[in-house]
Write an enzyme that holds these catalytic residues in place. Structure first.
Site, PDB file in Angstrom:
ATOM      1  N   SER A 106       8.120 -88.610  27.066  1.00 16.39           N
ATOM      2  CA  SER A 106       8.365 -88.934  25.653  1.00 16.39           C
ATOM      3  C   SER A 106       8.716 -87.709  24.841  1.00 16.39           C
ATOM      4  O   SER A 106       9.258 -87.847  23.752  1.00 16.39           O
ATOM      5  CB  SER A 106       7.160 -89.611  24.994  1.00 16.39           C
ATOM      6  OG  SER A 106       6.115 -89.844  25.828  1.00 16.39           O
ATOM      7  N   HIS A 127      12.914 -94.273  29.025  1.00 16.22           N
ATOM      8  CA  HIS A 127      11.678 -94.173  28.251  1.00 16.22           C
ATOM      9  C   HIS A 127      11.174 -95.555  27.858  1.00 16.22           C
ATOM     10  O   HIS A 127      11.827 -96.267  27.099  1.00 16.22           O
ATOM     11  CB  HIS A 127      11.962 -93.320  26.996  1.00 16.22           C
ATOM     12  CG  HIS A 127      10.774 -93.067  26.141  1.00 16.22           C
ATOM     13  ND1 HIS A 127      10.815 -93.116  24.770  1.00 16.22           N
ATOM     14  CD2 HIS A 127       9.488 -92.771  26.470  1.00 16.22           C
ATOM     15  CE1 HIS A 127       9.613 -92.854  24.290  1.00 16.22           C
ATOM     16  NE2 HIS A 127       8.801 -92.638  25.298  1.00 16.22           N
ATOM     17  N   GLU A 139      14.485 -96.848  26.177  1.00 16.33           N
ATOM     18  CA  GLU A 139      15.491 -95.892  25.717  1.00 16.33           C
ATOM     19  C   GLU A 139      16.087 -95.195  26.932  1.00 16.33           C
ATOM     20  O   GLU A 139      15.349 -94.725  27.802  1.00 16.33           O
ATOM     21  CB  GLU A 139      14.796 -94.812  24.866  1.00 16.33           C
ATOM     22  CG  GLU A 139      15.076 -94.868  23.402  1.00 16.33           C
ATOM     23  CD  GLU A 139      14.263 -93.817  22.640  1.00 16.33           C
ATOM     24  OE1 GLU A 139      13.146 -93.467  23.045  1.00 16.33           O
ATOM     25  OE2 GLU A 139      14.781 -93.350  21.620  1.00 16.33           O
ATOM     26  N   ASN A 177      11.049 -92.488  18.691  1.00 16.84           N
ATOM     27  CA  ASN A 177       9.902 -91.737  18.187  1.00 16.84           C
ATOM     28  C   ASN A 177      10.298 -90.819  17.042  1.00 16.84           C
ATOM     29  O   ASN A 177       9.498 -90.539  16.150  1.00 16.84           O
ATOM     30  CB  ASN A 177       9.243 -90.939  19.319  1.00 16.84           C
ATOM     31  CG  ASN A 177       8.418 -91.852  20.213  1.00 16.84           C
ATOM     32  OD1 ASN A 177       8.085 -92.974  19.823  1.00 16.84           O
ATOM     33  ND2 ASN A 177       8.112 -91.407  21.409  1.00 16.84           N
TER      34      ASN A 177
END
Ligand SMILES: NC(=O)c1ccc[n+]([C@@H]2O[C@H](COP(=O)([O-])OP(=O)(O)OC[C@H]3O[C@@H](n4cnc5c(N)ncnc54)[C@H](O)[C@@H]3O)[C@@H](O)[C@H]2O)c1
Length: 495
Positions: A106, A127, A139, A177
């Site tokens: 991440s 991800h 992702e 994120n």
């Protein structure tokens, strides 16, 4: 994360090997998967036969070399670059040349992991979101070295695993994120400035914004230490972007060992039955007998007029009546107004040059919840605040009293979420559509940043940020160039 990914692989009909070098870890992972699938079967989400068939496709191992025959390897080892590089070096040496090697990192640059392979062009970020079986997003992040065909294959693999793929570039936080940063970062700054308490910020985000959880209870759930590490990785990865500076408040909690739910204490105390009160029901609208002047022509004024009409409030033009000054078009307050309530959407009370008035923040657009924030300076009168509270309660709104600042709490957080998304799109990290797909499917937001921008009005979001910039003179509040453009054109388009 590893067992979650193995679970969706086996459920998608793929022969799956779960590998973990730690003694007993892979077996525990497989047991977790079996328990999850049996639970799903009991709830009727899949047939017992399908659950058994999925489990029959699952094997476990402690040896990385047992993965050499796989077409796709997804690494979900601890978030340490050295560990990940060693894994990719080994996999690259042993797997077939056409095998796809993916990392679920991440926060580590995919490019730094890929460069451990002799054939980095077949390494890609894939991800997933926690819990993997539930969250519908994945992702896909090409490293600087990743081949086009590998990106396409990773997109297809995500779809085969039942996820909606979005493609993002290899920058701190990738797309999702990154767009989620301001929910925490701005909330922490608001508490630092003592504009509101953590419990208030959470309540405002739930009741006014429609978020399922507020930022502080989410930080407690994720772990304050984990959150601080992520913030630090954003700060170092960007070489000090001011928007992504970690908060000393987080560092202090970590130093005290208050890491959130896992230690029984973080922003909230988890030793009792419930860590927080239930959100109050908004009061019944009851405006009969109340006469108000609502000045302004924008969305806040429109929203107020609709609430007033529903509540049976009499709208008057009398300059002596209590005045709700909803936007710039409201003009200067009448000196004789019994009570001045000023929208803080585009300036704080101090910014308005009217520190003794009462401020308010009322959500508009997709997040028009039934909560209003009342803003006050140190010289706002208690009698005025009480009178303002009675007015808003008569309009059927729950009142939350906060300090003074541009945008107060909800609009400021939303403005920063929209701004970050505009920076991300402007820097080519992802498309405007993927920003919204990512935020709703990956972060569980009630709406995507682009939908919020359109709903609030990009011009109105810009006005809040410009006011924060003017009044705070901090770089973290600089508006994204794309937001300035959208304020004029009404749309955000990919460059
Ligand atoms: N937890 C999340 O919400 C989340 C979400 C998305 C991505 N990720 C990423 O997924 C990865 C794993 O995160 P997690 O939360 O599952 O971590 P975790 O610590 O729960 O699990 C890591 C696993 O790796 C195993 N392991 C230890 N040393 C290893 C080694 N040398 N080689 C291979 N495996 C080893 C451990 O036994 C453990 O089972 C990280 O890169 C993380 O950034 C986590």
């Amino acid at each position: 994360m590893g067992s979650g990914i193995a679970q969706i692989g086996a459920c998608a009909g793929i022969d799956t090997v779960l590998c973990d070098p730690v003694d007993g870890a892979a077996t525990r992972g497989a047991e977790r998967i079996a328990a999850a699938l049996h639970r799903s079967a009991q709830r009727g989400r899949l047939t017992p036969a399908d659950a058994e068939a999925a489990l029959a496709r699952l094997r476990t191992t402690q040896r990385l070399s047992d993965l050499f025959g796989c077409d796709l390897v997804i690494e979900a080892a601890p978030e340490k670059l050295a560990i990940k590089r060693a894994i990719f070096e080994t996999l690259d040496g042993g797997c077939a040349a056409e095998a796809l090697l993916a990392t679920n990192t991440s926060s580590i640059p995919v490019t730094a992991i890929a460069s451990a392979a002799r054939r980095p062009e077949r390494v890609v970020g894939l991800h997933f979101f926690n819990p993997v079986a539930v969250m519908r997003l994945a992702e896909v992040i090409p490293a600087a070295q990743t081949a086009e065909a590998v990106v396409a294959a990773a997109v297809a693999a995500a779809e085969q695993l039942g996820k909606q793929p979005i493609v993002a570039t290899d920058v701190p936080g990738f797309l999702v994120n990154r767009c989620g940063r301001p929910f925490y970062g701005e909330a922490l700054r608001i508490v630092t400035e003592q504009l509101a308490t953590p419990a208030q910020v959470d309540r405002i985000c739930r009741m006014a914004g429609g978020f399922r959880m507020g930022p502080f209870e989410l930080m407690d759930l994720v772990g304050i230490d984990v959150g601080l590490t992520v913030m630090q990785s954003f700060a170092t990865g960007s070489f000090g972007e001011p928007r992504w500076r970690p908060s000393p408040l987080q560092a202090r909690l970590v130093a005290a060992g208050h890491l959130g739910r896992k230690t029984g204490r973080g922003w909230y105390d988890y030793s009792g039955a419930a860590h927080r009160e239930e959100d109050p029901a908004p009061p019944q609208a009851a405006g009969a007998g109340l006469a108000l002047r609502i000045a302004g022509s924008g969305p806040v004024a429109t929203n107020l007029r609709a609430l007033a009409e529903q509540a049976g409030v009499t709208l008057v033009e009398d300059p002596a009546a209590p005045a709700l000054l909803a936007d710039e078009a409201a003009g200067a307050p009448a000196a004789e107004a019994a009570l001045r309530l000023r929208s803080c959407a585009s300036a704080s009370l101090v910014g308005h040059g009217d520190p003794s008035a009462v401020g308010f923040g009322l959500p508009t657009g997709p997040s028009a919840g039934r909560l209003v924030e009342l803003g006050a300076t140190r010289v706002s009168s208690t009698a005025d605040l009480d009178a303002a509270q009675r007015i808003f309660e008569a309009l059927g709104l729950h009142v939350e009293r906060v300090g003074d600042g541009p945008g107060l709490v909800m609009r400021r957080v939303l403005a920063q979420i929209v701004n970050e998304a505009c920076f991300a799109v402007g820097e080519g990290v992802g498309s405007p559509a993927d920003v919204d797909v990512g935020a709703t499917l990956g972060l569980n937001y009630p709406h995507g940043p682009m939908a919020w921008g359109r709903g609030l009005g990009f011009d109105s979001v810009l006005a809040t940020l410009d006011a924060l910039w003017d009044e705070r003179r901090e770089e973290r509040f600089r508006p994204a160039p794309l937001l300035r453009e959208a304020a004029l054109t009404g749309v955000v388009q990919r460059a």
